[in-house]
Enzyme design. Sequence first.
Site, short mmCIF file in Angstrom:
data_model
loop_
_atom_site.label_atom_id
_atom_site.label_comp_id
_atom_site.label_asym_id
_atom_site.label_seq_id
_atom_site.Cartn_x
_atom_site.Cartn_y
_atom_site.Cartn_z
N GLU A 289 0.81 -1.22 0.00
CA GLU A 289 0.00 0.00 0.00
C GLU A 289 0.84 1.26 0.00
O GLU A 289 0.39 2.31 -0.47
CB GLU A 289 -0.93 0.01 1.23
CG GLU A 289 -2.12 -0.92 1.08
CD GLU A 289 -3.19 -0.66 2.11
OE1 GLU A 289 -4.32 -1.13 1.91
OE2 GLU A 289 -2.91 0.01 3.14
N HIS A 310 10.53 -26.72 -1.46
CA HIS A 310 10.04 -27.89 -2.17
C HIS A 310 8.84 -27.55 -3.05
O HIS A 310 8.11 -28.44 -3.48
CB HIS A 310 9.68 -28.99 -1.16
CG HIS A 310 10.85 -29.48 -0.38
ND1 HIS A 310 11.56 -30.62 -0.71
CD2 HIS A 310 11.50 -28.94 0.69
CE1 HIS A 310 12.56 -30.79 0.15
NE2 HIS A 310 12.55 -29.78 1.00
N LYS A 424 -14.05 -1.24 -3.99
CA LYS A 424 -15.19 -0.91 -3.15
C LYS A 424 -16.33 -0.33 -3.98
O LYS A 424 -17.51 -0.68 -3.79
CB LYS A 424 -14.79 0.08 -2.06
CG LYS A 424 -13.79 -0.48 -1.05
CD LYS A 424 -13.44 0.56 0.00
CE LYS A 424 -12.41 0.05 0.98
NZ LYS A 424 -12.05 1.05 2.00
#
Length: 436
Positions: A289, A310, A424
Amino acid sequence: MKSTRKGSFPMTVQVSFSGDYRSLVTPETSQKINAISEAMNARTSAGAEFLGWKNWPSEIDSQLVERIQKTAEKIQQQADVLVVIGIGGSYLGAKAVLEALRQPFQVTEKVEIIFAGHLVSGAYLKNLLTYLDTKEVAVNVISKSGKTTEPAIAFRFIQDYMEKRYGQEAAERIYVTTDAEKGALLDVAKEKDYARFVVPDDIGGRYSVLTSVGLLPIAAAGHSIDHLLAGAKRAEGELATVDLEENPAIQYALVRDHLYSTGYPVEISAIFEERLKFVQEWWKQLVGESEGKQGKGIFPASVQYSTDLHSLGQYVQDGKRMLFETFLKVASVEDDITMQLAENDSDELNYLAGKTLHTVNDAVQQATAEAHLSGGVPLVTLEIPDLSEDTIGYLLYFYMISCAYSAYLLEINPFDQPGVEEYKVNMFRLLNKPGF
């Protein structure tokens, strides 16, 4: 390059990459760093209105700390579980500290801390409410406005649960951390007479872990917020210097900036102690951010070794050369175990007999470093002495100040997040929220 801070509280930074750190220490970079430091100190840099975290460890009101501790003691007396409702910086900082301080399989917290409101999952919330039926419960809801969708949804359900279960006593069990002057959550807290703590106006969510946002849950769990703040205060003092040869936070920022500008836009944080997993998650929000704007910024990712050796280890070793690694190492651990000698060496591990697993883990780290460096992956190593409250407080501040320098080197405001709003708006439209 190796930088070790003087005194009894070491924070070391070891950097290996295809080049020489000293080549980065030029009159131009020194001038840039000095200008950034002076602007931050004078509160004239971009986003300066959100620099309150910078001197917070040394300036925090002792009466606030005392009130947080007394409230934590009250929570410990009245509850088995504290449900912390928040998202982003309103939960990740506390979660990072709690996980870093918790020994595996040892439930030592005075109150179990459970998080809600950090995701939208009916199954999670429904099962949480069922789990709470067997516990005594307190709630800490954290939101600057009270209208952030995810925590607001969780609080609506949990507030209803608390009032149905406890009646008028619910008001004594709900604690609000919100804006001092305005907001929907503040209005509810006043109406219901909930105990209130303040989210400082000049400290953004991802920089708020050392405020009431993080300190109340951490204290409720039984950890020393005095020691956490002491470590951060030590970092604040030691990392205030602009000496490019002495300040590891500036060194880290300069190396990151150099690697980014030379074709490495992805940074992978690698840990070798699982307890640091949520420190990585908090760091990813901090960096993502703060830096990811205007088509710029290093993309933060994370791995846990040796588990991910792995899986993702193959890509790191031989994949596209666009990433660098930052090892977060712990010099010593509280608990360890020594490899025993077996009469039947069928697993061929007797060569490890007498060695502690921390020693084996160190060998994994060194082997991984050598392999990835040989594969062309630049490597940065941050080493902390242990996993105590003091050290974690120091580390959190180290990351915050280094992140600020990194963003300013990119000529980016570290403290806004305009891109977060895009999803949003779309979500409100899809859910038919009035006005969208």
